[in-house]
Enzyme design. Structure first.
Site, PDB file in Angstrom:
ATOM      1  N   ARG A  87      62.334 112.262  81.512  1.00  0.00           N
ATOM      2  CA  ARG A  87      61.217 112.997  82.126  1.00  0.00           C
ATOM      3  C   ARG A  87      61.048 112.553  83.563  1.00  0.00           C
ATOM      4  O   ARG A  87      60.968 111.354  83.846  1.00  0.00           O
ATOM      5  CB  ARG A  87      59.901 112.691  81.388  1.00  0.00           C
ATOM      6  N   HIS A 105      71.647 105.641  86.365  1.00  0.00           N
ATOM      7  CA  HIS A 105      72.008 107.046  86.539  1.00  0.00           C
ATOM      8  C   HIS A 105      73.529 107.179  86.412  1.00  0.00           C
ATOM      9  O   HIS A 105      74.269 106.407  87.013  1.00  0.00           O
ATOM     10  CB  HIS A 105      71.545 107.538  87.913  1.00  0.00           C
ATOM     11  N   GLU A 139      61.424 110.323  95.308  1.00  0.00           N
ATOM     12  CA  GLU A 139      62.518 111.281  95.456  1.00  0.00           C
ATOM     13  C   GLU A 139      63.556 111.016  94.371  1.00  0.00           C
ATOM     14  O   GLU A 139      64.175 109.953  94.325  1.00  0.00           O
ATOM     15  CB  GLU A 139      63.157 111.170  96.848  1.00  0.00           C
ATOM     16  N   ASP A 141      66.352 110.194  91.956  1.00  0.00           N
ATOM     17  CA  ASP A 141      67.690 109.618  92.066  1.00  0.00           C
ATOM     18  C   ASP A 141      68.076 109.217  93.491  1.00  0.00           C
ATOM     19  O   ASP A 141      69.251 109.284  93.855  1.00  0.00           O
ATOM     20  CB  ASP A 141      68.754 110.582  91.484  1.00  0.00           C
ATOM     21  N   GLU A 170      78.083 101.342  82.272  1.00  0.00           N
ATOM     22  CA  GLU A 170      76.614 101.238  82.281  1.00  0.00           C
ATOM     23  C   GLU A 170      76.183 100.001  81.514  1.00  0.00           C
ATOM     24  O   GLU A 170      75.288  99.263  81.928  1.00  0.00           O
ATOM     25  CB  GLU A 170      75.980 102.492  81.662  1.00  0.00           C
TER      26      GLU A 170
HETATM   27  N1  NHR Z   1      61.314 110.047  88.358  1.00  0.00           N
HETATM   28  C1  NHR Z   1      61.294 109.890  89.679  1.00  0.00           C
HETATM   29  N2  NHR Z   1      60.139 110.190  90.304  1.00  0.00           N
HETATM   30  N3  NHR Z   1      62.338 109.456  90.412  1.00  0.00           N
HETATM   31  C2  NHR Z   1      63.495 109.186  89.771  1.00  0.00           C
HETATM   32  O1  NHR Z   1      64.515 108.763  90.502  1.00  0.00           O
HETATM   33  C3  NHR Z   1      63.594 109.347  88.372  1.00  0.00           C
HETATM   34  C4  NHR Z   1      62.445 109.779  87.689  1.00  0.00           C
HETATM   35  C5  NHR Z   1      62.477 109.980  86.303  1.00  0.00           C
HETATM   36  C6  NHR Z   1      63.643 109.791  85.605  1.00  0.00           C
HETATM   37  C7  NHR Z   1      66.082 109.350  85.538  1.00  0.00           C
HETATM   38  C8  NHR Z   1      66.895 110.555  85.980  1.00  0.00           C
HETATM   39  C9  NHR Z   1      68.364 110.332  86.027  1.00  0.00           C
HETATM   40  O2  NHR Z   1      68.812 109.192  86.106  1.00  0.00           O
HETATM   41  C10 NHR Z   1      64.796 109.379  86.280  1.00  0.00           C
HETATM   42  C11 NHR Z   1      64.778 109.132  87.657  1.00  0.00           C
HETATM   43  C12 NHR Z   1      65.275 113.396  84.108  1.00  0.00           C
HETATM   44  C13 NHR Z   1      65.495 114.472  84.937  1.00  0.00           C
HETATM   45  C14 NHR Z   1      64.970 115.852  84.576  1.00  0.00           C
HETATM   46  O3  NHR Z   1      65.258 116.818  85.264  1.00  0.00           O
HETATM   47  C15 NHR Z   1      66.181 114.255  86.108  1.00  0.00           C
HETATM   48  C16 NHR Z   1      66.623 112.982  86.438  1.00  0.00           C
HETATM   49  C17 NHR Z   1      66.403 111.898  85.598  1.00  0.00           C
HETATM   50  C18 NHR Z   1      65.734 112.118  84.421  1.00  0.00           C
HETATM   51  N4  NHR Z   1      64.171 115.980  83.497  1.00  0.00           N
HETATM   52  C19 NHR Z   1      63.544 117.209  83.020  1.00  0.00           C
HETATM   53  C20 NHR Z   1      62.063 117.251  83.440  1.00  0.00           C
HETATM   54  O4  NHR Z   1      61.575 118.376  83.629  1.00  0.00           O
HETATM   55  C21 NHR Z   1      63.550 117.307  81.513  1.00  0.00           C
HETATM   56  C22 NHR Z   1      64.938 117.324  80.945  1.00  0.00           C
HETATM   57  C23 NHR Z   1      64.959 117.080  79.452  1.00  0.00           C
HETATM   58  O5  NHR Z   1      63.900 116.798  78.853  1.00  0.00           O
HETATM   59  O6  NHR Z   1      66.053 117.121  78.892  1.00  0.00           O
HETATM   60  O7  NHR Z   1      61.405 116.197  83.526  1.00  0.00           O
HETATM   61  O8  NHR Z   1      69.133 111.325  86.026  1.00  0.00           O
HETATM   62  C1  GAR Z   2      73.118 107.308  79.935  1.00  0.00           C
HETATM   63  O1  GAR Z   2      74.385 107.783  80.296  1.00  0.00           O
HETATM   64  C2  GAR Z   2      72.217 107.264  81.154  1.00  0.00           C
HETATM   65  O2  GAR Z   2      72.867 106.881  82.328  1.00  0.00           O
HETATM   66  C3  GAR Z   2      71.789 108.691  81.238  1.00  0.00           C
HETATM   67  O3  GAR Z   2      71.624 109.137  79.926  1.00  0.00           O
HETATM   68  C4  GAR Z   2      72.408 108.322  79.039  1.00  0.00           C
HETATM   69  C5  GAR Z   2      71.490 107.652  78.081  1.00  0.00           C
HETATM   70  O4  GAR Z   2      72.229 106.998  77.081  1.00  0.00           O
HETATM   71  N1  GAR Z   2      70.571 108.825  81.946  1.00  0.00           N
HETATM   72  C6  GAR Z   2      70.218 109.940  82.514  1.00  0.00           C
HETATM   73  O5  GAR Z   2      70.932 110.921  82.556  1.00  0.00           O
HETATM   74  C7  GAR Z   2      68.857 109.914  83.108  1.00  0.00           C
HETATM   75  N2  GAR Z   2      68.532 111.248  83.481  1.00  0.00           N
HETATM   76  P1  GAR Z   2      71.530 105.945  76.113  1.00  0.00           P
HETATM   77  O6  GAR Z   2      70.277 106.602  75.560  1.00  0.00           O
HETATM   78  O7  GAR Z   2      72.554 105.715  75.057  1.00  0.00           O
HETATM   79  O8  GAR Z   2      71.235 104.722  76.925  1.00  0.00           O
END
Ligand code: NHR
Ligand code: GAR
Length: 208
Positions: A87, A105, A139, A141, A170
């Site tokens: 999220r 990530h 911002e 990622d 990871e």
């Molecule tokens: N929040 C902020 N403000 N900044 C970051 O850098 C974040 C964050 C929250 C999560 C992990 C992230 C990743 O590593 C993370 C980094 C979810 C989404 C997304 O689009 C994007 C990036 C990451 C995690 N989520 C959707 C949403 O509407 C839902 C998708 C789903 O439920 O499957 O929140 O990539």
């Molecule tokens: C991992 O590959 C992590 O880097 C990625 O989801 C997987 C989680 O695996 N994270 C994201 O994409 C965040 N948006 P896990 O639940 O087995 O740790």
């Protein structure tokens, strides 16, 4: 020992790797926005409080993140670890934990922010892919990078085989990053991270 809370949404293999790394931290809770997240089982098996906070029960992201802050701060956490947490977090949440909120990530940031990173890497035809642990900022990622690991992209790779190769890395770099944080070895200056370790200011972990 510093207190840490892990936020996750699914399988929890990164959380498992952290638990098995014998880190100098106390895990005070694992929290999932998905009540059925398999990763919560790793917490229960170790007697760590497993908290399900279903985002569907909240009207807005702001209300949900406020509940999350309440749950996290109730455990006295010093560090918040995102481990497959899916999220997007509000600015208010991210600012509340500035400098003590980290994420892993599955790409070599700043390449391929967002979701479906392995498909994006294959689509672009990059020959090297990987993963990044970074401090979280508002911002998505784009926060300061703590550590990265690279893997080759092989000719026959699909998203699953590539994801598996990245995931193995990871599980190496996330425990290392948390150890550095716990030992007070990370400093952010000018939006970049310095690792103070035995006179070495920067580390690069190449894939084996
Ligand atoms: N929040 C902020 N403000 N900044 C970051 O850098 C974040 C964050 C929250 C999560 C992990 C992230 C990743 O590593 C993370 C980094 C979810 C989404 C997304 O689009 C994007 C990036 C990451 C995690 N989520 C959707 C949403 O509407 C839902 C998708 C789903 O439920 O499957 O929140 O990539
Ligand atoms: C991992 O590959 C992590 O880097 C990625 O989801 C997987 C989680 O695996 N994270 C994201 O994409 C965040 N948006 P896990 O639940 O087995 O740790």
């Amino acid at each position: 020992m510093i207190k840490t809370v892990v936020l996750l949404s699914g399988r929890g293999s990164n959380f498992k790797a952290l638990l098995e790394a014998d880190l100098p931290v106390t895990f005070t809770a694992a929290i999932s926005n998905r009540p059925d997240a398999a990763g919560l089982e790793y917490a229960r098996a170790r007697g760590i409080p497993a908290i399900a906070l279903d985002h569907k029960h909240y009207q807005t992201r702001e209300e949900f993140d406020a509940a999350l802050i309440h749950a996290i701060d109730g455990t006295g956490a010093d560090l918040v670890i995102l481990a497959g947490y899916m999220r997007i977090l509000t600015k208010a949440f991210v600012e509340h934990y500035a400098g003590r909120l980290i994420n892993i990530h599955p790409s070599l940031l700043p390449m391929f922010p967002g979701l479906r990173t392995h498909e994006a890497a294959l689509r672009e035809g990059v020959k090297i892919h990987g993963c990044t642990v970074h401090f979280v900022t508002a911002e998505l990622d784009h926060g300061p990078i703590i550590i990265q690991a690279a893997v080759p992209v092989l000719p026959d790779d699909g998203p699953d085989s590539l994801a598996a190769r990245v995931l193995a890395q990871e599980h190496r770099i996330y425990p290392q990053a948390v150890r550095w944080f716990a030992e007070g070895k990370l400093a952010i200056s000018d939006g970049r991270v310095n690792v103070r370790e035995d006179g070495v200011s920067q580390w690069v972990l190449a894939a084996s």
